[in-house]
Design an enzyme around this catalytic site. Structure first.
Site, PDB file in Angstrom:
ATOM      1  CG  HIS A   5      -1.643  -1.223   1.521  1.00  0.00           C
ATOM      2  ND1 HIS A   5      -2.918  -1.504   1.067  1.00  0.00           N
ATOM      3  CD2 HIS A   5      -1.237  -2.332   2.205  1.00  0.00           C
ATOM      4  CE1 HIS A   5      -3.274  -2.714   1.480  1.00  0.00           C
ATOM      5  NE2 HIS A   5      -2.271  -3.240   2.165  1.00  0.00           N
ATOM      6  CB  SER A  39      12.711  23.059 -14.197  1.00  0.00           C
ATOM      7  OG  SER A  39      11.935  24.233 -14.255  1.00  0.00           O
ATOM      8  CE  LYS A  92      11.206  19.840 -10.174  1.00  0.00           C
ATOM      9  NZ  LYS A  92      10.058  20.262 -10.971  1.00  0.00           N
ATOM     10  CD  GLU A 135       8.305  12.707 -15.079  1.00  0.00           C
ATOM     11  OE1 GLU A 135       7.307  13.408 -14.965  1.00  0.00           O
ATOM     12  OE2 GLU A 135       9.456  13.181 -15.195  1.00  0.00           O
TER      13      GLU A 135
END
Ligand code: ARG
Length: 468
Positions: free
Chosen positions: A165, A286, A292, A299
């Site tokens: 979980h 970024s 970043k 992804e």
């Protein structure tokens, strides 16, 4: 005086029955050359085998066969050199190859299509293509397993939190976690091998639907093309696309596996976790926020699963309810299959690259284990083992200890012996010792478990089974 618009000319392939060629929109919906040109190598290979068989069976003259073979070689060379002109008017790869063969060698070209239809031709070419894609996938998946195994071996004893979980459950090792993916990819490889085995039958010689009256030798062409045998039924031969569906089904399961690992990498790289680092080679920055470092490759692997599953769906829907045998609907089989192969190749390579590039931050992983009470189960097990307490009851005791630690604002392992005994007088210093996460991990030696000693063995076993 009105000038009649000139009608497009009828096809050179079936002009006998037609007075005029297709309208512009017909040509656009009908032609597949823009995508099926990718079958060129398989098409020429299958044509050469068919031609050889025609000569051997004395269906065409040896001299014509020789001219055809040389012409096909030339067509292949032109396509590979990029000098071949693909023509929409010739619809697809089969007619483009034959059409140019005619330009090159003249009349003998017209004999190549004896005892053959585009229906068995496309089924054969496409099978050969999917088989090549499966062979390429096998190599990619082996490399991926090797990259996983290298990291697993390196970190066979590095403690990390294991989640259910996405809540910290028990301590495992990085090696153990990665070996789970080695197994998953192992099943993907085995599904690919099964699919290859099942699909490796030749449709060539099925003709349009009902075979041919010529004395063809389907066993010869099957063998020449590396198939195990000819397909047993000509109607099945031209209408079956199970092999593409099965390929995309196994590809979908594989893509789901890749997406799960990709998601873990995204989570592991996020600041609160900070479990792994990827270098500049597999991340991007970024445009606005200078601090970043984004896990874009992971992804995208996660996202591209959609293309693969979508491709499977699209062909399932095309095939559903199609009557036997060939329908032009089936021309829609290629793009999703190509899309699947391209996407998989990229995702497998990206995942392998990320794994090779990845640094595990073992200090952060260990700290994350210590931030949760993963050894509550060990106290319960101790009571079962040492005091013969039934497990359900022991579970309650451990639960009360967790609650006590919570109220005191400390971790379970930080409770004193007096604290433990306030809940269960039978607990001793030895019971306190089992609360140590590293000690607890060493005891997880059951087969398939995460104890470093087991993981070391499991790595060796996996190397032997999958890469031996
Ligand atoms: N381009 C066609 C396809 O990919 C080849 C087979 C055409 N057969 C036919 N009977 N029109 O399906």
């Amino acid at each position: 005086m009105s000038v009649k618009p000139s009608k497009p000319e009828a096809s050179t392939m079936w002009g006998g029955r037609f007075d005029a060629g297709p309208s512009e929109v017909m040509s656009r919906i009908n032609a597949s050359i823009d995508f099926d040109k990718r079958l060129y190598a398989q098409d020429i290979r299958a044509s050469k085998a068919h031609c050889e068989m025609l000569v051997r069976q004395k269906i065409i003259a040896a001299a014509d066969g020789t001219a055809i073979q040389a012409g096909l070689d030339k067509v292949l060379a032109e396509i590979e050199a990029g000098t071949f002109e693909f023509k929409t008017a010739l619809e697809d790869i089969h007619m483009n190859v034959e059409g140019h063969l005619k330009d090159l060698i003249g009349d003998p070209a017209g004999r190549l299509h004896t005892a053959r239809s585009r229906n068995d031709q496309v089924a054969t070419d496409f099978r050969l293509w999917v088989r090549d894609a499966l062979d390429a996938l096998e190599i990619g998946l082996r490399d991926l397993q090797a990259a996983l195994l290298d990291q697993a071996e390196k970190h066979f004893d590095a403690i990390m939190p294991g989640y259910t979980h996405l809540q910290t459950a028990q301590a495992v090792t990085v090696g153990h976690h990665l070996l789970a993916y080695v197994e998953m990819i192992g099943r993907d490889r085995s599904r690919a091998a099964d699919c290859r085995k099942r699909m490796n039958e030749s449709p060539l010689g099925s003709g349009a639907i009902a075979g041919t009256s010529f004395p063809i030798d389907r066993h010869f062409t099957a063998q020449a093309l590396g198939f195990d045998r000819p397909m047993a039924n000509s109607m099945d031969g031209v209408s079956d696309r199970d092999f593409a569906l099965e390929y995309m089904a196994l590809a979908s399961i594989l893509a789901v596996h890749l997406s799960r690992l990709a998601e873990e990498i995204v989570v592991w790289m996020s600041e609160p976790f900070g479990f792994v680092k990827l270098s500049d080679a597999f991340t991007s920055g970024s445009s606005m926020l200078p601090q970043k470092r984004n896990p874009d490759a992971a992804e995208l692997v996660r996202a591209k699963t959609g293309r693969v599953i979508g491709s499977l769906n699209s062909l399932l829907i095309v095939m559903k309810g199609l009557p036997l045998t060939y329908s032009k609907d089936m021309q829609e089989d290629k793009e999703p299959t190509f899309e699947t192969a391209d996407t998989l190749a990229l995702c497998v390579a990206a995942m392998t690259g990320m794994l090779k590039d990845m640094t595990f931050r073992t200090d952060r992983l260990a700290a994350a284990v210590n931030a949760a009470d993963t050894t509550a189960i060990d106290i319960a097990d101790w009571l079962v083992r040492e005091k013969s307490v039934p497990f359900r009851e022991a579970h309650h005791v451990a639960g009360r200890l967790v609650k006590l630690a919570e109220t005191k604002g400390c971790r379970l392992a930080q409770l004193s012996l007096a604290d433990l005994q306030s809940v269960e007088p039978g607990l001793t210093e030895a019971a306190r010792a089992v609360l140590d996460v590293n000690a607890a991990l060493q005891t997880r030696t059951s087969f398939g478990g995460p104890a470093p000693s087991r993981v070391k063995e499991a790595c060796a076993d996996a190397r032997e089974r999958f890469l031996g």
